[in-house]
Enzyme design. Sequence first.
Site, PDB file in Angstrom:
ATOM      1  N   HIS A 204       0.852  -1.193   0.000  1.00 23.63           N
ATOM      2  CA  HIS A 204       0.000   0.000   0.000  1.00 23.63           C
ATOM      3  C   HIS A 204       0.885   1.239   0.000  1.00 23.63           C
ATOM      4  O   HIS A 204       1.698   1.431   0.900  1.00 23.63           O
ATOM      5  CB  HIS A 204      -0.910   0.004   1.226  1.00 23.63           C
ATOM      6  CG  HIS A 204      -1.709   1.265   1.363  1.00 23.63           C
ATOM      7  ND1 HIS A 204      -2.554   1.719   0.373  1.00 23.63           N
ATOM      8  CD2 HIS A 204      -1.771   2.186   2.364  1.00 23.63           C
ATOM      9  CE1 HIS A 204      -3.112   2.844   0.761  1.00 23.63           C
ATOM     10  NE2 HIS A 204      -2.648   3.155   1.962  1.00 23.63           N
ATOM     11  N   ASP A 206       0.922   5.347  -0.070  1.00 24.57           N
ATOM     12  CA  ASP A 206       0.175   6.596   0.118  1.00 24.57           C
ATOM     13  C   ASP A 206       0.783   7.701  -0.746  1.00 24.57           C
ATOM     14  O   ASP A 206       1.942   8.065  -0.537  1.00 24.57           O
ATOM     15  CB  ASP A 206       0.237   7.038   1.577  1.00 24.57           C
ATOM     16  CG  ASP A 206      -0.522   6.108   2.507  1.00 24.57           C
ATOM     17  OD1 ASP A 206      -1.740   5.991   2.332  1.00 24.57           O
ATOM     18  OD2 ASP A 206       0.108   5.505   3.395  1.00 24.57           O
ATOM     19  N   ASP A 318      -7.403   1.027   3.337  1.00 28.39           N
ATOM     20  CA  ASP A 318      -6.915   2.008   4.307  1.00 28.39           C
ATOM     21  C   ASP A 318      -7.840   3.189   4.585  1.00 28.39           C
ATOM     22  O   ASP A 318      -7.626   3.895   5.567  1.00 28.39           O
ATOM     23  CB  ASP A 318      -5.536   2.521   3.872  1.00 28.39           C
ATOM     24  CG  ASP A 318      -4.748   3.114   5.035  1.00 28.39           C
ATOM     25  OD1 ASP A 318      -5.040   2.777   6.196  1.00 28.39           O
ATOM     26  OD2 ASP A 318      -3.835   3.922   4.793  1.00 28.39           O
ATOM     27  N   ASP A 458       2.296  -1.121   4.319  1.00 25.48           N
ATOM     28  CA  ASP A 458       2.646   0.142   3.675  1.00 25.48           C
ATOM     29  C   ASP A 458       4.066   0.089   3.106  1.00 25.48           C
ATOM     30  O   ASP A 458       5.020  -0.264   3.822  1.00 25.48           O
ATOM     31  CB  ASP A 458       2.559   1.292   4.678  1.00 25.48           C
ATOM     32  CG  ASP A 458       1.140   1.595   5.108  1.00 25.48           C
ATOM     33  OD1 ASP A 458       0.215   0.962   4.572  1.00 25.48           O
ATOM     34  OD2 ASP A 458       0.958   2.454   5.990  1.00 25.48           O
ATOM     35  N   HIS A 628      -6.850   9.285   0.870  1.00 20.14           N
ATOM     36  CA  HIS A 628      -7.383   9.204   2.231  1.00 20.14           C
ATOM     37  C   HIS A 628      -6.462   9.819   3.288  1.00 20.14           C
ATOM     38  O   HIS A 628      -6.775   9.734   4.486  1.00 20.14           O
ATOM     39  CB  HIS A 628      -7.699   7.750   2.585  1.00 20.14           C
ATOM     40  CG  HIS A 628      -6.536   6.816   2.423  1.00 20.14           C
ATOM     41  ND1 HIS A 628      -6.326   6.096   1.273  1.00 20.14           N
ATOM     42  CD2 HIS A 628      -5.531   6.483   3.257  1.00 20.14           C
ATOM     43  CE1 HIS A 628      -5.242   5.356   1.414  1.00 20.14           C
ATOM     44  NE2 HIS A 628      -4.737   5.574   2.607  1.00 20.14           N
TER      45      HIS A 628
END
Length: 1174
Positions: A204, A206, A318, A458, A628
Amino acid sequence: MRWRYLKYYLAVFFLLLFLFYNMLDRTASPEPGQISQSDLAAMEEQVRKFESQLKLTREALRLIREAVQEITAGRSGNAKIDSLLAHLNANGQLGAGNAALADLHGALKGALQPPPGVAAAGQQQQQIPVPQLAVNALRTCPAPWSALLNRQHRADLPMSRLYSEISFDNPDGGPWKQGWQVTFDPQRFTPANKLQVIVVPHSHNDPGWRKTLDEYYRTETVNLLNGMLSSLPTLPRMTFIYAEVSFLSMWWSELSNQQRDTAKQLIGSGRLEIVSGGWVMPDEANSHYFALVDQLVEGHQWLEKHIGVRPNSSWQIDPFGHSSSLSYIYRKAGFRRQLVQRVHYSVKKRLARQRQLEFRWKQLWDPQVAEPGSDMLCHMMPFYSYDIPHTCGPDPKICCQFDFHRLPGSAVTCPWRVPPQPISDANVAARAELLLDQYKKKASLFGTNVLLVPLGDDFRYQGNEWTRQYENYDKLMAYINSRADWNANVKFGTLSEYFDLLAKQNASFPSLTGDFFTYSDRDDHYWSGYYTSRPFHKRLERTLEHSLRSAELLFSYAVGRAQQTHRRSALKPAHLFESLTTARIPSSPPQNPLLTTAESPACHKMCAPKRPAATPHPRRSLGLFQHHDGITGTAKDHVVIDYGQKLLAALFSARLVMRRSAQFLLLPATYSSDAGELLADFESRDRHDSLPTPSVIDIRSGAAARYVVIFNPLARARKEVIRLVVNDAQVIVKDHEGKELPAQLLPQFTADWKDIRTDCFGVAVLLRLEPLSLTRLAVSRGPSASLSVSALAHTGAGAPLPAPAPFAAASRPAKLALESEHLSVEFDPTSGLPTGLTNKKLGGRRMPLNVNAAWRERSGAYLFLPDGPGRPASDQPGPVTRVSGPLVSEVHRGGQFARTVTRLYASLDSAQGAGLEIESLANVRGNSNLEVAVRLDTGLGQRNFYSDINCLQLAKRTYWEKLPLQANVYPMPCQAFMQSNGVRLSVVAAQPMGVHSPASGSLELFLDRTLAQDDGLGLAQGVLDNRPTPSTFRLLLEAASGPADADGDLGFPSGLATLSLDSLLHPPVAMPSARLAADSDLAGVPARLSLAPPAGLACDLHLLNLRTLHNERTAQLSLHRRASPAPSRSPPTSAACPPPPPRKSLSLMYDYGPVAEALAVPPMEIETAEVELG
C-alpha cells in the site's frame, strides 16, 4: 449535424449526375463500324459539353459545401442556395419555368436552415445544441419516485438493525483482542472439500502522508516497482497486486519499451494485477461523488491508454470507514466485487460470528433483493489491520512470525518479541502446521472453503523482501500441499483469482445496506475528527472541483464548435487540453490595467496573482487530493503545503481553460490561440493558504463600459444574485438586452473588519441565467436610478463602524432583524447571532435558533476525543452591523474565534432566497485543543437526523445512547436535515464537515479544530497549521416531505435543498473582460450564448460532467437523476421502461451496447455514454 446534411449533398449530386447523363444521351450513338466525319464532330461536341458539365458540377458542389459551412457556423445558407440554383438555371440544366427549380429551392432552403436555437449572424442571442444524448435524456421514462419511498429495510443485513442489536461492549478476546478464542471444526475440510488459500502479496503506497507524493516516489515507490519488474520474472509462482495509478504513471514514464513489455507480460499472464485502478485510494467520508468518479475515470483512462488493462475488483484497505456511494460508483464502473478493511471492530465481530463477512452490498434505493441490482460482492477483512500480523489468522503474535521481512537483523521487528524463523527442511513441518492452524481458524469466520490472505503492508517489497517472502512461503506452501491429510491447498494469487475461485463455490451471500461510519479501531477511539481536520483545504478542493467541471463543460463545447466550424486550427484544442492534462501555462499572467484586486492598496493599480511556470494536471491534482490522507487533513504540515500548492496551481489552469474556451465560443471567427486573453479571472489568490480576493472592475478608466461574461454551469435555468466589485460608487449594470438591471451597492469591509473601504464597492445584481449559457453584462460608471445604496445600522459592543459616503448609518435599532418575502430572522442585538427563523409561507411557522460555538479537547488529526459535551465558547462579540437593501440583507458580526455574516436574499423564486445563509470565517490560530462548531438549537423534538453519503444519497443517522459522543458524529460532505411534526430544517454546505446531534432538536456543525497532540495513529504530530477558514451553509425551514416521516433508512432532500446546494457548489462564474467594451475585438461578443435547449434538463436530472477524452473528439457524458420526491419534468412516454442501457460503464472501460433514442437514467442512478463532439 454532418449526417443531417449528407442526404442533401447526395440529392444534389445525383441530380447533377442525372442531368449530366441526359446531356450525354441526347446524341444517338453510331452503329459500330459506321463512324463518319459528322459522327466525329458530334462526339467532339459531346466531349466539350462533358468538360463544361464537369466545371458546372464542381462549381455546384463548391456552393453546396460553402452553404453547409455557413450553417454549421450558425449563419443562414440561403444566399449560397440561391447562387446554386441560379447557376444551374443559367446553364440551362433545369429549363425555364421548370417546377423542379422551385421544389429544389424550397427543399434546400428548409433543410439547410440553422438548427433550432442557432441565430443567424448579427443576432445577439445564439445557441449551440447540447450533445444529443443529453437532450434525449429529457425523453426518458418518468421517475417512479413512489416506488422508492417504500424501499426500506429490504436487505438481509440493514446496518441500522445491526447497530440496534450489537451491544458494543469490548471484552478481551485473547489473542484476537476484539474477538474471541477462535476454534475450527477439524472435520470441515476433507479431500473432496479442501481449504483453498490464496496468498496475495501487496504494497500500500500513500501518495502523500508523512512525505509528499514526489518524496515517497523517489524514496520508496520507485524501488518497490523496479524490484517488482526485476523479481517477478525470476520468481515463477510469485504474484502481486497494486492499486495507486498516480505512482504507476510516474514510474511508467521512466521505463524503456522493453521494460514496459515485461510489465504488460506480467499483467497478461495474471501474475500482476492492477486493482481498483483509481488515481488514488480515495477517502470515503469527505469526498464529493463528482471527484470520486473523476479520479476513477482518470486512472482507468490512463490504464487503458498506456497498458490496455481494465481492473475489475476494488481494493480499499486504508480509508477510515467505508461508503455505500463509492461501492455504487465501482459497480457503475463495471466492477462486481470489492474488499474493505476499516470497519468498526464490533461490526466485524458480529459479522464474523455469523460467518457473514462476505455479503452483497446494496444501495438503499435498490428494489432488487435476490437478483443483481446495485449490489457488489464485498469481502470484509476480519481483523484489526491489513498488515501481515493481522491477516493470516486471529493471533497477531503468530502471524508476525510469518512476515519474513522481519527476520532477525532487519530494521522492522515483531512487537510481540518472537521473530520469524527462516524456513528450512528442519523446521518446515512445524512452521507449516502452525501457519495452517491460523489459516483454518480464519476460514472458520467465512462461509466457504476459499480463504484470502493478504501479504503486505505500507510501502513493502523493497530490496530483498521479494526473495525473502517468496523463498520462505514457497517452502511452506509446498509442504502444506504435499500433506494430503491436511486437506489444504495454498498458493500465491491475486485478488481476482480469489474472487473467481469464490464464484465457483456457488455460495449464497446475504445482502447488506447502509455504510460503515463512524469507524473505530479500538475502545472509544472513533475516527470522526478527520471529518473536519484542515477545513481550509477541504474548502479549496470544492472550489477546484467547481472550476474543473466548468472548464470541462466549456472546453468540450468549444471542441465541438471548432469541429463544426472547421476552426480546430484556431482553437488548438491540444494546447488547451494540455492545460487540463499537463497544465503548462505562462510564468506570469498577462497584465490587465483594467482589473485590480480588492485588497490592493489602491483600486486603480494592478495587483496580479502569482502563477507558477508549470503546474500539475488539474484533473490529477483534484484526484490526488481525494487520497485518504489528503482531503482528510491527516498529513504532515509540509505535505499539506504540497497538496495546497498543487490545488492552487490546478485551479489557475482550470480557469485558464474556462476563459479560453468561453472566448472561443463567443468569438469563434476571430479567436486565435496566440492572441491575448479577452476575459480575466474573477478573483485572485497569492498563496495556497490565502483567502481569495475579488477582482475589482475598473469603471473609472475610459468612458466605455466593461463587459462581464457570466457562465451558468448548470443545465437548467436559474435566478441568482451575483456580486461584482467595482472602484466607483456610481455604477450602471446593463443586461444582455441593454436594459439597466436593478442593483444594490454594498460596503466592502477591510480584511480585519474594522473599517469600510472607500476605494472599492460591492454591487449585487439579480440575473436570470439560461441553462449552460454565457451571458454578457455591461458595467459602466454613471448615475443610475436602478441602483440602491444599502442602509447600515450598528448594534453590539464597541464603537460603531464609520459609514463613508454614499452609505449612511441609521440610529441604533430597537431590535435586530432581517426580512424577505419568504423568511424573517431575529437576532440578539448584542451578539449578532440569530435567535429565531420564521417561514412566512409555512403559516408563519417560527423555529427558535441558538447559534453558538462549542469547544472540546484532547483529540488528534484522526480521532475526536471530547472530554464531555460541548460548552459555549467564551467568544467575545465585536461590532454588529446590519446591511439592508432590496436584493440582499446581511448582519455582520465579529468575534474571537469566528466572524459571521448572516445573509438573507430577497428573491423568493431563487434558490438563494429560499434559505438563511450563514458565512463563517473561523480563526482558531494561537489556541490549543480547541474545536469550533456552530450549534443549531431548533426546538424540533427529534435527535435522529439524515446526512449525505458523498453528496449522492442521504442516510438516517440514529443517536445511539450506548455509544460515546464521538461515535455519533458523522460526515456531512454536503447536507443534512432534521424533521419533526411536519417541519423540516435542512442544512446545505459548500464544504465537508462533521455533524452530530448533541441534544433533541439540535445539530452541531464542526468548523475547525486546533490540536496540540498526536493521536498515536502514525502522523506523529498535532494540527496547529490553522488559518482563517471560510465556511458557508444555508438553513432551509420548510414542510416535512419524503419517507423520513416514516423513519426510513433512506432520506430524500427537498427540491429546495437540491437547488440551494447547487447554488453553493456550482455558482455562476463571472469573467470580467480584460479590455474596454469599445475595443474592436469585443465588438462581436454575443449578448447571450446558450449551450443547451431553453428548457434545460429535467429538474431532477444533473449533468455530472462532459469530459473530453484523450482523442479530443469524443467526451464522457454522465447524467445523474438525483434524489428528490418532486416529480420529474420529463414528459410521460408510452414506450416500455426503461429504455435501452447506456453505451458505456461509468469510467468508459466496458461497452454496454448502443444507445437508442434516449439515454435512460432511472431514479438515483448515474448513466454514462461516450458522445462525439461536433
